[in-house]
Scaffold this active site. Sequence first.
Site, PDB file in Angstrom:
ATOM      1  N   ASP A 105       0.550  -1.377   0.076  1.00 19.46           N
ATOM      2  CA  ASP A 105       0.090   0.014  -0.088  1.00 19.46           C
ATOM      3  C   ASP A 105       0.880   1.184  -0.084  1.00 19.46           C
ATOM      4  OD1 ASP A 105      -1.758  -1.895   0.375  1.00 19.46           O
ATOM      5  OD2 ASP A 105      -3.110  -1.230   1.917  1.00 19.46           O
TER       6      ASP A 105
ATOM      7  N   GLU B 256      -2.107  -8.184  12.757  1.00 22.57           N
ATOM      8  CA  GLU B 256      -1.928  -7.729  11.442  1.00 22.57           C
ATOM      9  C   GLU B 256      -0.353  -7.491  11.241  1.00 22.57           C
ATOM     10  OE1 GLU B 256      -3.528  -4.117  10.053  1.00 22.57           O
ATOM     11  OE2 GLU B 256      -3.927  -4.726   7.971  1.00 22.57           O
TER      12      GLU B 256
HETATM   13  C1  6A9 Z   1     -10.535  -1.692   4.030  1.00 18.18           C
HETATM   14  C2  6A9 Z   1     -12.091  -1.020   6.029  1.00 18.18           C
HETATM   15  C3  6A9 Z   1     -14.292  -2.431   8.679  1.00 18.18           C
HETATM   16  C4  6A9 Z   1      -3.844  -4.361   3.637  1.00 18.18           C
HETATM   17  O1  6A9 Z   1      -4.718  -8.174   4.431  1.00 18.18           O
HETATM   18  C5  6A9 Z   1      -5.680  -7.733   3.385  1.00 18.18           C
HETATM   19  C6  6A9 Z   1      -4.800  -6.334   2.829  1.00 18.18           C
HETATM   20  C7  6A9 Z   1      -3.577  -6.633   2.386  1.00 18.18           C
HETATM   21  O2  6A9 Z   1      -3.644  -7.557   1.149  1.00 18.18           O
HETATM   22  C8  6A9 Z   1      -2.804  -5.728   2.064  1.00 18.18           C
HETATM   23  O3  6A9 Z   1      -1.342  -6.078   1.519  1.00 18.18           O
HETATM   24  N1  6A9 Z   1      -4.763  -5.394   4.049  1.00 18.18           N
HETATM   25  C9  6A9 Z   1      -2.598  -4.670   3.366  1.00 18.18           C
HETATM   26  O4  6A9 Z   1      -1.826  -3.746   2.867  1.00 18.18           O
HETATM   27  C10 6A9 Z   1      -5.916  -5.162   4.368  1.00 18.18           C
HETATM   28  C11 6A9 Z   1      -7.018  -4.220   3.461  1.00 18.18           C
HETATM   29  C12 6A9 Z   1      -8.221  -4.031   3.986  1.00 18.18           C
HETATM   30  C13 6A9 Z   1      -8.853  -2.706   2.953  1.00 18.18           C
HETATM   31  C14 6A9 Z   1     -10.356  -2.692   3.396  1.00 18.18           C
HETATM   32  C15 6A9 Z   1     -12.041  -1.320   4.713  1.00 18.18           C
HETATM   33  C16 6A9 Z   1     -13.260  -1.957   6.665  1.00 18.18           C
HETATM   34  O5  6A9 Z   1     -13.069  -1.784   8.010  1.00 18.18           O
END
Ligand code: 6A9
Length: 770
Positions: A508, A740
């Site tokens: 990100d 995380e």
């Molecule tokens: C946000 C908010 C209730 C971010 O683990 C999933 C992803 C990864 O693939 C990515 O590499 N995470 C990492 O940088 C989480 C992404 C969540 C986005 C959605 C919505 C909802 O809150």
Amino acid sequence: AAAEWNRWSAAARLVTPHPAPPALPPGSTGPLASPGRFWGTYRPHVYFGMKTRSPRALVTGLMWLQQGEGGGSLRHTCEQGDGLSRYGWVMHDGENFGVQEIRDGDLLLKTEFVKRPGGEHGGDWSWRVTARMEGKGSPAPLLSLFFYVATDGQGTLEPHLENKTRLAAVTGTSEELGDFTLTFLRPMVESGEDPKYASYNYLDAASPGLHRLTEVVRSSLSNRFVFAPRGKSRRRFFAVDAFRGLPGAAGEPPRGRLLLHQVTLEPPGTVEVTFESGSVADRPGRLAGGALSAALARHTAAFEQRFEETFGLGRKGFPPPQRRFAQAALSDMLGGMGYFHGRSLVQSPLQERPVPAPEAALFTAVPSRSFFPRGFLWDEGFHQLLLARWDPALSREVIAHWLDLMNAEGWIPREQILGEEARAKVPPEFLLQHSETANPPTLLLALQQLLPDAPLPYLQRLFPRLRAWYDWYNRTQAGPLPLTFRWRGRDPNPERFLNPKTLASGLDDYPRASHPSPEERHLDLRCWMALASRVLGEVAERLGEPAGPYREMERALSDNGLLEQLHWAQELGAFADYGNHSSAVGLRWQRLAPAAPGRPPPAPQLVREVRETPQPRFVGALGYVSLFPLLLQLLRPDSPRLPAVLATMRSERQLWTPFGLRSLARDSPLYMQRNTEHDPPYWRGPIWVNINYLALRALRGYAGADGPQRERAAEIYRELRHNLVANLYRQYTESGFLWEQYSDSTGRGQGCHPFAGWSALVVLVMAEDY
Ligand code: 6A9
């Protein structure tokens, strides 16, 4: 007219499934072909629930309420805001049984399930929910357990009442399940078979959709009920009463029916539920009480044994508490598997409006049951690295599900938000999937691991889709020069961010060129493409298909000379991205518009300030991206750059911490910088387990290969492994969860929890199985 036609056909291809035969043979996931995986805890976003792998599945679930003055809070979907100090599967074999522990204040809940095969519709299963209070406050606050079953668009349910208030059983029928009976047994004292005093209530309501079940139950609660055990004091409590419909749902036809059984008791107590499939002919007896205890004990023993056979942590000398930690990490990933059905919302740059993709099904693990209970493409490749060791057939099926999501262009959307329950968890601005946005092809990492034992027919079905996927990356993510690559879909408004994000990369907010442009070349993507070429070549060879082009591409992309020419930044002493970059940017509070006459001035905003004109050059960021040639083992063991890469890893000024490798060097300009007022640093310092896993895997590789850095790699490997495992274990014992990411200054878990996605790779690290 030609342009018009092109637009039209591109728009059509966006929502047209890929023409290759599906990777999953039709019917192969249904109750007949795959009875063992028909029922499961495939609703990872609820604390406890099961459903079948069907499009409009019947669902079952648990809610609970600790009765209190103001009513207490109803628990149902996993919410970080509930503040549970712990919940998670401590054992789960991904198919037949699981044991979960939940700690809600002083209340300890244990939720267990066991399946029993039989018949033609996925067999029977039983639940046992055990409640007790920690601390001796007496009398304990009343506890209500709500067991429900709901239909979603098909199927019928019939309540069977005792004394007009106790829902003793539900019979029903639905497509794929046939006839069934759910029985709610009377509660028992925690151990033994003594019946327990309880009050009973039930609800029979029209369901406005599975995503609104909590509201239905909450809005039907009333405290006109009295708990009156003989010879003890009477207490009022909340219970489901009449349900009059939800605001906004009037006039809409119901989506299904909800039947709910509420048991109110003073803990400790145990409640069992049995599900019996009508097609089971010779049932040896009800799977409850002693029979259920025996089945649980049998499965527990089998799980322990299989876990040791698979990961050998006992053999390696890990003491029992650390083994239980690893078991919980694996189990929580298995218990985090979901079956989703619905449509993605997709958009191409050629279109003004998003459109729904065709209906699709996805069987996948999820990164986090509370925050991200849905499929993410590159997360899944990491998940399957672990699950492939536990159950290769399961992993093969998951990978096939993902490849079947591919559209006619060869694109697989990054985030899969399928169905109303999944959608309910996502703010609208995050729903859209953009058709130019990639995500690292980590599924190929998992496939590579599965390759030696994968049946040929399986690989044959996969191959056309793998090719199309590979071609899609090459076609749509090509860079400015031959053999370079560029992530598309970076945020086009650089003024709003310290550094515009690159969601496609998975990293990100990791710093890239300050000014997105077509001149950019992204090192991590280039390395992923080298890996993709290698895996495509390996699959082609297994199948006796022409592998030459893949092997050639692999060779070209692993050429260390060319790699250096394109990505070695002398001034940084590291590998790097290249692009239109300014090293002097900052965020400053500014009022963008002057105050209108007679009005208060507009609120100041954080705006980016560029203090040095950007120019084409290497991006001055040292961190995870710089490590990619090592992470994916493209760097030759005798590379003259290897010592420098190892040194940046081991340097505390840069990437080394006592808890694992941090994402961005401490001496890097954007280290721990916010991206906007509302965006705290994410991949700008914290420790992420997926990349640490890749680092360990690579170090192990360099430690085992001939070369001048062999000893150094082995030493760093040992230290890093120790640091990572010790910290994740410590954080787990202190907080009750996997997280995380982890703070690079304190080691504390941060971001969302539980996060039994790639953080659970710690199991493979403990097992040294890469
Ligand atoms: C946000 C908010 C209730 C971010 O683990 C999933 C992803 C990864 O693939 C990515 O590499 N995470 C990492 O940088 C989480 C992404 C969540 C986005 C959605 C919505 C909802 O809150």
